[in-house]
Design a protein around this motif. Structure first.
Motif, mmCIF file in Angstrom:
data_model
loop_
_atom_site.group_PDB
_atom_site.id
_atom_site.type_symbol
_atom_site.label_atom_id
_atom_site.label_comp_id
_atom_site.label_asym_id
_atom_site.label_seq_id
_atom_site.Cartn_x
_atom_site.Cartn_y
_atom_site.Cartn_z
ATOM 1 N N ALA A 17 85.375 85.191 73.382
ATOM 2 C CA ALA A 17 84.493 84.199 73.995
ATOM 3 C C ALA A 17 83.109 84.305 73.374
ATOM 4 N N GLN A 18 82.424 83.170 73.280
ATOM 5 C CA GLN A 18 81.087 83.164 72.691
ATOM 6 C C GLN A 18 80.131 82.341 73.537
ATOM 7 N N TRP A 19 78.846 82.676 73.388
ATOM 8 C CA TRP A 19 77.809 81.860 74.007
ATOM 9 C C TRP A 19 77.802 80.496 73.335
ATOM 10 N N GLY A 20 77.483 79.470 74.113
ATOM 11 C CA GLY A 20 77.437 78.138 73.541
ATOM 12 C C GLY A 20 76.227 77.925 72.660
ATOM 13 N N THR A 21 75.107 78.541 73.039
ATOM 14 C CA THR A 21 73.861 78.392 72.289
ATOM 15 C C THR A 21 73.100 79.711 72.283
ATOM 16 N N ARG A 22 72.169 79.842 71.351
ATOM 17 C CA ARG A 22 71.316 81.027 71.325
ATOM 18 C C ARG A 22 70.450 81.085 72.574
ATOM 19 N N VAL A 23 69.957 79.928 73.009
ATOM 20 C CA VAL A 23 69.138 79.868 74.217
ATOM 21 C C VAL A 23 69.940 80.366 75.414
ATOM 22 N N GLY A 24 71.239 80.018 75.436
ATOM 23 C CA GLY A 24 72.101 80.462 76.524
ATOM 24 C C GLY A 24 72.178 81.978 76.594
ATOM 25 N N PHE A 25 72.328 82.623 75.431
ATOM 26 C CA PHE A 25 72.369 84.089 75.396
ATOM 27 C C PHE A 25 71.035 84.681 75.836
ATOM 28 N N LEU A 26 69.933 84.146 75.302
ATOM 29 C CA LEU A 26 68.610 84.683 75.636
ATOM 30 C C LEU A 26 68.309 84.545 77.122
ATOM 31 N N LEU A 27 68.664 83.413 77.716
ATOM 32 C CA LEU A 27 68.435 83.227 79.147
ATOM 33 C C LEU A 27 69.294 84.188 79.962
ATOM 34 N N ALA A 28 70.526 84.428 79.492
ATOM 35 C CA ALA A 28 71.407 85.373 80.193
ATOM 36 C C ALA A 28 70.856 86.794 80.092
ATOM 37 N N ALA A 29 70.379 87.162 78.900
ATOM 38 C CA ALA A 29 69.802 88.504 78.712
ATOM 39 C C ALA A 29 68.536 88.658 79.538
ATOM 40 N N MET A 30 67.691 87.614 79.541
ATOM 41 C CA MET A 30 66.487 87.650 80.374
ATOM 42 C C MET A 30 66.869 87.710 81.853
ATOM 43 N N GLY A 31 67.895 86.957 82.226
ATOM 44 C CA GLY A 31 68.346 86.948 83.615
ATOM 45 C C GLY A 31 68.809 88.307 84.075
ATOM 46 N N SER A 32 69.432 89.049 83.170
ATOM 47 C CA SER A 32 69.861 90.408 83.496
ATOM 48 C C SER A 32 68.664 91.331 83.640
ATOM 49 N N ALA A 33 67.735 91.233 82.682
ATOM 50 C CA ALA A 33 66.565 92.122 82.685
ATOM 51 C C ALA A 33 65.616 91.797 83.831
ATOM 52 N N ILE A 34 65.379 90.509 84.075
ATOM 53 C CA ILE A 34 64.456 90.106 85.141
ATOM 54 C C ILE A 34 65.194 90.140 86.467
ATOM 55 N N GLY A 35 64.967 91.198 87.215
ATOM 56 C CA GLY A 35 65.647 91.364 88.492
ATOM 57 C C GLY A 35 64.665 91.709 89.598
ATOM 58 N N LEU A 36 65.190 92.261 90.670
ATOM 59 C CA LEU A 36 64.356 92.587 91.826
ATOM 60 C C LEU A 36 63.275 93.602 91.483
ATOM 61 N N GLY A 37 63.594 94.535 90.576
ATOM 62 C CA GLY A 37 62.638 95.565 90.202
ATOM 63 C C GLY A 37 61.389 95.017 89.533
ATOM 64 N N ASN A 38 61.536 93.904 88.810
ATOM 65 C CA ASN A 38 60.364 93.289 88.180
ATOM 66 C C ASN A 38 59.345 92.844 89.227
ATOM 67 N N ILE A 39 59.861 92.362 90.342
ATOM 68 C CA ILE A 39 58.996 91.791 91.370
ATOM 69 C C ILE A 39 58.405 92.870 92.262
ATOM 70 N N TRP A 40 59.195 93.888 92.616
ATOM 71 C CA TRP A 40 58.638 94.855 93.559
ATOM 72 C C TRP A 40 58.427 96.263 93.000
ATOM 73 N N ARG A 41 58.934 96.557 91.800
ATOM 74 C CA ARG A 41 58.742 97.910 91.262
ATOM 75 C C ARG A 41 57.552 97.979 90.302
ATOM 76 N N PHE A 42 57.460 97.018 89.365
ATOM 77 C CA PHE A 42 56.407 97.078 88.360
ATOM 78 C C PHE A 42 55.005 97.033 88.955
ATOM 79 N N PRO A 43 54.678 96.098 89.877
ATOM 80 C CA PRO A 43 53.310 96.058 90.397
ATOM 81 C C PRO A 43 52.878 97.388 91.007
ATOM 82 N N ALA A 44 53.768 98.012 91.787
ATOM 83 C CA ALA A 44 53.421 99.284 92.422
ATOM 84 C C ALA A 44 53.271 100.400 91.394
#
Length: 509
Positions: A5-32
């Motif tokens: 299986a492959q990603w349909g577009t490069r943007v699709g992969f990048l958004l998926a990778a960002m979606g994985s990295a950007i999680g709950l910890g970004n919002i409540w762990r980094f600021p503290a």
């Protein structure tokens, strides 16, 4: 080479990778973490950690997945057959994380709806632990809490529904919806937050640098820890996601984009959170520092105890602000949960030669059943314990073992560098090798020693020993045992066999 299986577009992969990295910890762990580690001065070690550990590790995992074309167990096994267990260990870690991560998203769903009527009343803390969670004593289990159970079922239906549709039609489509919407919602939150009275004081507390803290080694460890945990490294996620990339893919560039996008969102989250905290301090006629010391500015407490209190005091339409905040948590959580669950869906499908649908039902179904444990009256203390130990002695330790195994035992860094350079615009040089062979192992090793000393010196959060042993140490150890046991089963059709020459020709085309 097998069809994959492959990603349909490069943007699709990048958004998926960002979606994985950007999680709950970004919002409540980094600021503290940033606030406690020198404010604006923390950006220096943070960026240094991003460039010397975060992005180099991302490049390494992207390259492994892209080159060896498999889930984490298959990819590590193709590097060296004795390494397959590391992949299963990481898959087991992701499985454990998915079981409680889904519950936090379920809380956020309920709080998004509670926001409209400010259901938490005058005492959000009492509401959260009493009315909402019906909290039992630490270590007890108690009965299921219906207010948590129903949204939890919805979380799993959404997650497994997207995964069942596959990489291109499921995961990619989900992230093309979730991530742009998340950014828009959070931008609205930030714009409203910075216009509140007292916001400037909150931002000053967040950004004012304490330059003396840069000399503190603990601040640097905190910076590396934040980068490591927030980029989905050593979860088996990025290896799995990059295995779906087309042969012609700019690996290095993708890693830089993912790394900087994740860090940009973390800083955005810091602005939004501390502008809101500054407003709260203004309302109580106190300083941000004193408020932070008394209430805390991170973790579950920030999201479900402090923030509802802030929302209740916002002039205008407070319910809308609250809804946008908790909806952002839901979107960030879902995109991450999808990626976490995909690690074991892909691994089980490949190893046991079953269809994606069956792997989703088996792996996802089992995770959903286990997640019911956290939807009980005793779920919060169990969740907190499992989360602490699986991150400290699961994710961080597996990352250390992975980098030592690949950089020093297998000596595979050179081959990975050559593969990445065949398809990338940004060429990897000796800087990348030094980061992986020297800097990252030293920092992760120091972190592990420090964490172990701290763990053995006192009981985490004062929880009962039984809870810490069963829900903490045994869970972390069980992930390793599962990794070893799963690696003992033979692969169908000799799928660990890999032709290095064929790969080189394919990547160079």
């Amino acid at each position: 080479m097998e069809n994959r299986a492959q990603w349909g577009t490069r943007v699709g992969f990048l958004l998926a990778a960002m979606g994985s990295a950007i999680g709950l910890g970004n919002i409540w762990r980094f600021p503290a973490t940033a606030y406690d580690s020198g404010g604006g001065a923390f950006i220096v070690p943070y960026l240094f950690a991003l460039l010397t550990a975060g992005i180099p590790l991302l490049i390494m995992e992207y390259t492994i997945g892209h080159k060896y074309r498999g889930s984490a167990p298959k990819s590590f096994g193709r590097i060296k057959k004795g390494f397959e267990w590391m992949g299963w260990w990481q898959v087991a870690i992701s499985f454990v994380i998915s079981t409680y991560y889904a519950v936090i998203i379920a809380w956020a769903i309920m709080y998004a709806f509670y926001s409209f009527n400010l259901t938490w009343g005058d005492d959000p803390t009492a509401f959260f632990v009493g009315d909402f969670l019906e909290l039992a004593d630490a270590g007890a289990i108690g009965g299921l809490v219906p207010k948590v159970l129903l949204p939890l079922l919805a979380v799993w239906v959404i997650t497994l529904g997207f995964l069942a549709r596959g990489v291109k039609k499921g995961i990619e489509v989900a992230n093309k919806i979730f991530i742009p919407l998340l950014v828009v919602l959070f931008l609205i939150i930030v714009v409203r937050a910075v216009t509140l009275e007292g916001a400037a004081d909150g931002l000053s507390a967040f950004f004012t640098p304490e330059w003396s803290r840069i000399a503190d080694p603990n601040v640097w460890v905190a910076a590396y820890g934040q980068i490591f945990f927030s980029l989905s490294i050593a979860f088996a996620i990025m290896v799995t996601y990059s295995s779906y990339l087309p042969k012609k893919s700019d690996i290095t560039n993708n890693a830089f984009i993912t790394g900087f996008a994740n860090s940009s969102f973390e800083i955005l989250a810091g602005i939004g959170v501390f502008a809101a905290v500054g407003f709260m301090a203004f309302q109580y006629d106190t300083s941000v520092g004193q408020l932070a010391a008394e209430r805390g500015v991170g973790g579950i407490g920030l999201a479900f105890m402090v923030f509802p209190e802030i929302v209740s005091q916002i002039p205008g339409i407070p319910g809308l602000f609250g809804f946008l905040f908790f909806a952002s948590l839901v979107l960030a959580g879902l995109s991450s949960l999808i990626s976490i669950t995909e690690t074991y869906v892909a691994a089980v499908s490949e190893k046991f030669n079953v269809s994606r649908i069956k792997a989703v039902l088996l792996g996802g179904g089992l995770a959903a059943v286990i997640s019911l444990l956290y939807a009980t009256r005793g779920g919060l203390s169990i969740l907190d314990t499992v989360d602490h130990f699986i991150n400290t002695f699961g994710v961080a330790l597996s990352g250390l073992v992975e980098i030592v195994a690949l950089a020093w035992l297998a000596r595979s860094i050179k081959g990975l560098k050559e593969h990445a350079n065949q398809t990338s615009d940004i060429m990897l040089g000796n800087w990348w090798v030094v980061c992986l062979q020297v800097i990252t192992p030293i920092v992760l090793g120091y972190m592990m020693v420090q964490n172990l000393i701290l763990e053995l010196s006192s009981a985490y959060e004062g929880y009962p020993v039984t809870l810490l042993v069963v829900g903490g140490w045994l869970v972390a150890i069980a992930a390793i045992v599962v990794g070893v046991l799963f690696s003992m089963k033979k692969w169908p059709h000799n799928e660990l066999e890999f032709n290095e020459d064929e790969d080189s020709k394919g990547a160079a085309k």
